[in-house]
Design a protein around this motif. Sequence first.
Motif, short mmCIF file in Angstrom:
data_model
loop_
_atom_site.label_atom_id
_atom_site.label_comp_id
_atom_site.label_asym_id
_atom_site.label_seq_id
_atom_site.Cartn_x
_atom_site.Cartn_y
_atom_site.Cartn_z
N PRO A 27 0.82 -1.21 0.00
CA PRO A 27 0.00 0.00 0.00
C PRO A 27 0.85 1.26 0.00
O PRO A 27 1.88 1.32 0.67
N GLU A 28 0.43 2.21 -0.76
CA GLU A 28 1.07 3.52 -0.76
C GLU A 28 0.37 4.38 0.28
O GLU A 28 -0.86 4.37 0.36
N PRO A 29 1.12 5.11 1.08
CA PRO A 29 0.45 5.97 2.05
C PRO A 29 -0.38 7.03 1.35
O PRO A 29 0.06 7.63 0.38
N ALA A 30 -1.59 7.21 1.83
CA ALA A 30 -2.48 8.19 1.23
C ALA A 30 -2.16 9.56 1.81
O ALA A 30 -2.12 9.73 3.02
N ASP A 31 -1.91 10.51 0.97
CA ASP A 31 -1.69 11.87 1.43
C ASP A 31 -2.98 12.63 1.20
O ASP A 31 -3.15 13.33 0.21
N ALA A 54 -5.84 -0.80 -0.50
CA ALA A 54 -4.51 -1.33 -0.81
C ALA A 54 -3.94 -2.07 0.40
O ALA A 54 -3.38 -3.15 0.27
N ALA A 55 -4.11 -1.49 1.59
CA ALA A 55 -3.63 -2.14 2.82
C ALA A 55 -4.41 -3.43 3.07
O ALA A 55 -3.84 -4.45 3.48
N ASP A 59 -2.81 -7.34 3.14
CA ASP A 59 -2.83 -7.91 4.50
C ASP A 59 -1.99 -7.11 5.47
O ASP A 59 -1.35 -7.66 6.37
N ASP A 60 -1.98 -5.80 5.30
CA ASP A 60 -1.21 -4.91 6.17
C ASP A 60 -2.17 -4.29 7.20
O ASP A 60 -2.72 -3.21 6.99
N ALA A 89 -7.56 -7.66 15.43
CA ALA A 89 -8.87 -8.08 14.92
C ALA A 89 -8.90 -8.14 13.40
O ALA A 89 -9.81 -8.72 12.81
N PHE A 90 -7.93 -7.54 12.76
CA PHE A 90 -7.92 -7.39 11.31
C PHE A 90 -8.11 -8.70 10.54
O PHE A 90 -8.91 -8.74 9.60
#
Length: 158
Positions: A27-31, A54-55, A59-60, A89-90
């Motif tokens: 995943p790319e961090p969302a800005d 994306a996360a 599985d992040d 819990a994810f």
Amino acid sequence: MRCVPLCFLPLVLALALAACGGSDDEPEPADADQAEEQGGPEAAAQAVAEGFMAALNADDAEAACDFLDESAQNAVSSESEEAEDCVTAFPDYKAGLPEVELFEIGEVEVGEDLDGETEIVTVTLDHPDEDAVAMEVREIADGEWRATRVPGTSLGGA
């Protein structure tokens, strides 16, 4: 010319991909703050939705939970009887969703809360085998956007 044994081919390919910028699975961090400046609340909410999805696909758990406000994290936590927080819990939360890789970001619509004071952006998540579901995103602090409700949970928003 030297030959590389076939068993090393996956390693060579992985190193080549890493040199080219990494895997598309991460995943790319969302800005969202930058997205809001460029395209308003719709763009900020879409950045949060894209980052969360994306996360989820990668599985992040930690990254996915970072896209959620406290109430949405609590809603995810409630999906597992044994989990202490959103991150633990994810796996149970994700297991309760249909094939997450098939979700696509759909319509993005800006509305307001009942008092008319807070913008709530609803992002529709379309799935070919399921009814569309909504993800709600709000600005929780100046330029800080988080999901307040995610698919597969009861209302987690404020």
